[in-house]
Motif scaffolding. Structure first.
Motif, mmCIF file in Angstrom:
data_model
loop_
_atom_site.group_PDB
_atom_site.id
_atom_site.type_symbol
_atom_site.label_atom_id
_atom_site.label_comp_id
_atom_site.label_asym_id
_atom_site.label_seq_id
_atom_site.Cartn_x
_atom_site.Cartn_y
_atom_site.Cartn_z
ATOM 1 N N UNK A 262 0.367 3.651 -11.375
ATOM 2 C CA UNK A 262 1.334 3.045 -10.755
ATOM 3 C C UNK A 262 1.388 3.125 -9.459
ATOM 4 N N UNK A 263 1.065 2.048 -8.391
ATOM 5 C CA UNK A 263 1.242 2.350 -6.971
ATOM 6 C C UNK A 263 2.552 2.386 -6.501
ATOM 7 N N UNK A 264 2.851 3.166 -5.366
ATOM 8 C CA UNK A 264 3.933 3.413 -4.776
ATOM 9 C C UNK A 264 4.433 2.197 -3.935
ATOM 10 N N UNK A 265 3.595 1.236 -3.783
ATOM 11 C CA UNK A 265 4.115 0.029 -2.701
ATOM 12 C C UNK A 265 3.043 -1.030 -2.919
ATOM 13 N N UNK A 266 3.527 -2.179 -3.075
ATOM 14 C CA UNK A 266 2.793 -3.431 -2.982
ATOM 15 C C UNK A 266 3.187 -4.469 -2.058
ATOM 16 N N UNK A 267 2.071 -5.044 -1.192
ATOM 17 C CA UNK A 267 2.399 -5.651 -0.033
ATOM 18 C C UNK A 267 1.463 -7.158 -0.136
ATOM 19 N N UNK A 268 2.049 -8.232 -0.101
ATOM 20 C CA UNK A 268 1.333 -9.397 0.072
ATOM 21 C C UNK A 268 1.006 -9.563 1.487
ATOM 22 N N UNK A 307 -2.799 -9.385 -2.249
ATOM 23 C CA UNK A 307 -2.139 -8.306 -2.478
ATOM 24 C C UNK A 307 -2.680 -6.804 -2.280
ATOM 25 N N UNK A 308 -2.069 -6.006 -1.671
ATOM 26 C CA UNK A 308 -2.619 -4.601 -1.328
ATOM 27 C C UNK A 308 -1.775 -3.784 -2.071
ATOM 28 N N UNK A 309 -1.958 -2.461 -2.324
ATOM 29 C CA UNK A 309 -1.057 -1.640 -2.893
ATOM 30 C C UNK A 309 -1.636 -0.243 -2.479
ATOM 31 N N UNK A 310 -0.380 0.566 -2.521
ATOM 32 C CA UNK A 310 -0.889 2.306 -1.991
ATOM 33 C C UNK A 310 -0.447 2.959 -3.039
ATOM 34 N N UNK A 311 -1.406 3.831 -3.160
ATOM 35 C CA UNK A 311 -1.474 4.700 -4.360
ATOM 36 C C UNK A 311 -0.544 6.010 -3.979
ATOM 37 N N UNK A 313 -0.043 9.625 -2.608
ATOM 38 C CA UNK A 313 -0.484 11.201 -2.594
ATOM 39 C C UNK A 313 -1.040 11.451 -3.974
ATOM 40 N N UNK A 314 -0.388 10.994 -5.189
ATOM 41 C CA UNK A 314 -0.526 11.896 -6.302
ATOM 42 C C UNK A 314 -0.727 10.625 -7.053
ATOM 43 N N UNK A 315 -1.656 10.801 -8.349
ATOM 44 C CA UNK A 315 -2.058 9.732 -9.410
ATOM 45 C C UNK A 315 -1.071 9.661 -10.145
ATOM 46 N N UNK A 316 -0.758 8.089 -10.229
ATOM 47 C CA UNK A 316 0.337 7.785 -11.200
ATOM 48 C C UNK A 316 1.584 7.886 -10.668
ATOM 49 N N UNK A 317 1.975 8.365 -9.359
ATOM 50 C CA UNK A 317 3.433 8.353 -8.820
ATOM 51 C C UNK A 317 3.666 7.072 -8.783
ATOM 52 N N UNK A 318 5.207 7.019 -8.911
ATOM 53 C CA UNK A 318 6.009 5.796 -8.569
ATOM 54 C C UNK A 318 7.050 5.454 -9.564
#
Length: 318
Positions: A262-268, A307-311, A313-318
């Motif tokens: 799950x990403x920490x941030x998503x942006x259109x 849509x772009x997303x930011x993962x 620092x850690x896997x599955x964070x969010x």
């Protein structure tokens, strides 16, 4: 009913998406005017044009392109009680630049974000026509991101309208992430089509798939069909974008994430072209248990949406 308002939903849609000749034909039918009567009304406005030319315009055999013809189109809008520039804009895009050719966009299904040389080779192998013959009225796309942050699959439901007779197929494109192996990509027909030939370009990570209809469309016919690209062969994904070579109808993009990624941030975002800076950035909130974000564009323009997303620092964070 107020003037300058299309009475039918079909005409309103055609004035938004084109093509010009179908919009003109629909307006003539809706107003119930014979071409001779239209010619007379244009003459009253100081515009001289032959019935044969008007007939060719509504058939798509010719397109108005000379300055005097474009002035006649503006007068036609008045005669047919259409909004100002509603027909004119289907011939001359906003800003005044002319299309590359005075005909429906060639290979409108091509992607501006995929390598041109790879696409040319794939389309040559499929013997795809110079003009795909279809305008998109609506496209709903769903993308699934897997537990390894990879693009697992994307599903498309398309609504199209033929702008010439005899269209019986569509060539769909898929471009995977870095490391994508086209030989491992699977194409599945979901609705109102069946898979035909499939070709891949390993270096570019691009797959072109022929989707065959069960009927031959005539100009003006609409068709709804769905298909799926199943991938998962590429590396981690950080965005999904869709390129549009011409104006079209509604576009909906939904991206759904696995619970383990799950990403920490998503942006259109939007871009005028592949090399242009990104604009129109808007942060999107992930829905709760469905872990999904989406964008809706009512009337797409040439360019790119995504849509772009930011993962983080850690896997599955969010």
């Amino acid at each position: 009913m107020a003037q300058n308002t299309p009475r039918s939903a079909e005409l309103a849609q055609l004035l938004e998406t084109g093509p010009f000749h179908l919009a003109l034909r629909s307006a003539l039918t809706e107003r119930g005017l014979a071409l001779t009567r239209v010619q007379h009304k244009l003459a009253q406005r100081g515009v001289t044009i032959g019935v044969t030319s008007l007939s060719y315009w509504q058939q798509g055999a010719r397109r108005p392109q000379r300055p005097e013809s474009l002035r006649a189109v503006r007068a036609l809008e008045e005669v047919l009680d259409l909004p100002a520039y509603s027909l004119h804009r289907l011939l001359v895009p906003e800003g005044g630049a002319r299309p590359e050719a005075d005909r429906p966009p060639a290979r409108s299904y091509r992607s501006p974000v995929a390598p041109a040389t790879a696409l040319q080779r794939l389309f040559d192998e499929l013997a795809a026509p110079a003009d795909g013959g279809l305008h998109t009225l609506g496209h709903h796309e769903r993308v699934r991101i897997g537990p390894g942050r990879q693009l697992l699959a994307r599903e498309s439901l398309r609504v199209v309208r033929a702008h010439r007779d005899g269209v019986d197929r569509y060539v769909a494109l898929h471009r995977g992430e870095a490391g994508c192996d086209p030989s491992r990509v699977r194409v599945r027909a979901a609705e109102n089509c069946r898979p035909g030939r499939v070709r891949g370009h390993a270096e570019a990570g691009v797959v072109a798939a022929e989707l065959l209809f069960d009927t031959r469309l005539r100009a003006g016919d609409t068709h709804v069909f769905g298909y799926v690209f199943e991938d998962g062969s590429g590396g981690p994904s950080a965005e999904y974008l869709r390129g549009f070579g011409s104006a079209g109808g509604q576009y909906v993009l939904q991206v759904r994430f696995d619970e383990a990624a799950v990403p920490v941030r998503c942006t259109r975002f939007a871009q005028a072209s592949a090399g242009a800076p990104r604009s129109g950035r808007q942060e999107l909130a992930l829905s709760g248990r469905h872990r999904a974000v989406h964008l809706v564009e009512q009337g797409v323009r040439p360019g790119i949406l995504g849509i772009a997303w930011d993962w983080g620092q850690s896997r599955g964070q969010g």
